[in-house]
Design a protein around this motif. Structure first.
Motif, PDB file in Angstrom:
ATOM      1  N   ASP A   1     -10.716 -32.371  50.217  1.00  5.17           N
ATOM      2  CA  ASP A   1     -11.058 -33.756  50.521  1.00  5.17           C
ATOM      3  C   ASP A   1     -12.466 -34.002  49.988  1.00  5.17           C
TER       4      ASP A   1
ATOM      5  N   ALA B   1      -2.218 -36.924  54.044  1.00  2.00           N
ATOM      6  CA  ALA B   1      -2.864 -36.538  52.785  1.00  2.00           C
ATOM      7  C   ALA B   1      -2.627 -35.074  52.435  1.00  2.00           C
TER       8      ALA B   1
ATOM      9  N   SER C   1      -7.735 -35.181  47.732  1.00  2.00           N
ATOM     10  CA  SER C   1      -7.885 -36.502  48.341  1.00  2.00           C
ATOM     11  C   SER C   1      -9.248 -37.039  47.928  1.00  2.00           C
TER      12      SER C   1
END
Length: 303
Positions: free
Chosen positions: A232, A282, A256
């Protein structure tokens, strides 16, 4: 001090594998408030610390992903309980880290507690949203169910050192993944204190690992690590995010990446808004199973 006692300053440490090690390199860096006042020395993580965190996250993945969704929800709720009990400490740390008034910092901490409760409630419901039976032409059942991606690196927001951190971390572990978190470089103290809350909750060691230091220095080896399954990029600026995406492609990591505004990934994020389910999904994969009807007593007829 008037009574002759010396001040006892808090020693902040990393949180890796359920334990509190100092940085492998022994390095620390000064953390200051918005006015430049010294707050503490935070450990400056090395590449070795990053690798150790991945090992701990991988070791914990089997047990955490194999736990029932209901059990994961209970543990996330327990984190909220423990955080509520240390509310005053976090209000002070968030106020110092983000230059907020006490009342605004209290609102941030309350929102972070509520965010844990929110995701605790979703753990045993997300499968109903993203999974289900698929229509097929033939004597088959076709069922899709979500499964966690694996070990996920989370680059925490740089500006929202606590609510933003919880908002990106909680959905990762709620979905059954384990996490290696790189805290806000300038304001790591709330994240490091969160490690103390996690350690005293029912969360198994290694499910969440928290590192502090220079984001780019820690993120680079994590993005290229072959045993990291997702990343992320919320806490990375546009240039760093591009570099990490390239490194992550080597083993097809799930990435992500928030849509940046003027090169700032956080400017488009309102951490106090309803989080929805986007971050929950996600880092989920979809497993689809085919099964013949009728062959083993599975049919549409009633008994």
């Amino acid at each position: 001090m008037s009574d002759g006692r010396l001040s006892v300053f808090k020693t902040y440490k990393l949180y890796v594998g359920g334990k509190f090690p100092r940085s492998e390199s022994g390095r620390v860096y000064e953390v200051t408030d918005s006015k430049g006042k010294w707050l503490a020395n935070a450990p400056q993580s090395s590449r070795k610390d990053a690798r150790d965190a991945v090992v701990a996250a991988r070791k914990a993945f089997g047990g955490w992903s194999g736990a029932t969704a209901y059990n994961r929800g209970q543990i996330l709720y327990r984190i909220a309980e423990m955080l509520e009990g240390r509310r005053d400490q976090f209000v002070r740390e968030v106020a110092e880290a983000e230059g907020l008034s006490k009342s605004k910092a209290a609102a941030v901490v309350d929102a972070a507690v509520d965010r844990w409760v929110w995701y605790a409630g979703w753990t045993d419901k997300i499968a109903q949203i993203v999974g289900g039976a698929n229509p097929v032409a033939g004597p088959f059942l076709n069922l899709s169910t979500p499964e966690p991606t694996g070990v996920v690196t989370v680059l925490a927001p740089q500006k929202s050192s606590f609510l933003g951190l919880v908002s990106v971390l909680a959905p990762v572990i709620a979905a059954g993944n384990t996490a290696v978190v790189v805290a806000s470089a300038e304001s790591p103290l709330p994240a490091l204190s969160l490690g103390e809350v996690l350690a005293t909750s029912d969360l198994p060691g290694g499910v969440v690992n928290i590192l502090s230091g220079k984001t780019a220095e820690i993120a680079a080896p994590l993005a290229s690590h072959q045993d990291v399954n997702g990343i992320d990029l919320t806490g990375a600026d546009a240039d760093l995010a591009k570099e990490l995406e390239i490194a992550a492609a080597d083993n097809l990591k799930r990435v992500s990446r928030p849509q940046p505004v003027d090169g700032d990934s956080e400017s488009a994020s309102d951490w106090s808004a309803d989080p929805g389910t986007r971050r929950l999904t996600a880092f989920l994969e979809t497993k689809t199973v085919w099964h013949p009807t009728g062959a083993l007593g599975v049919s549409g007829s009633s008994y």
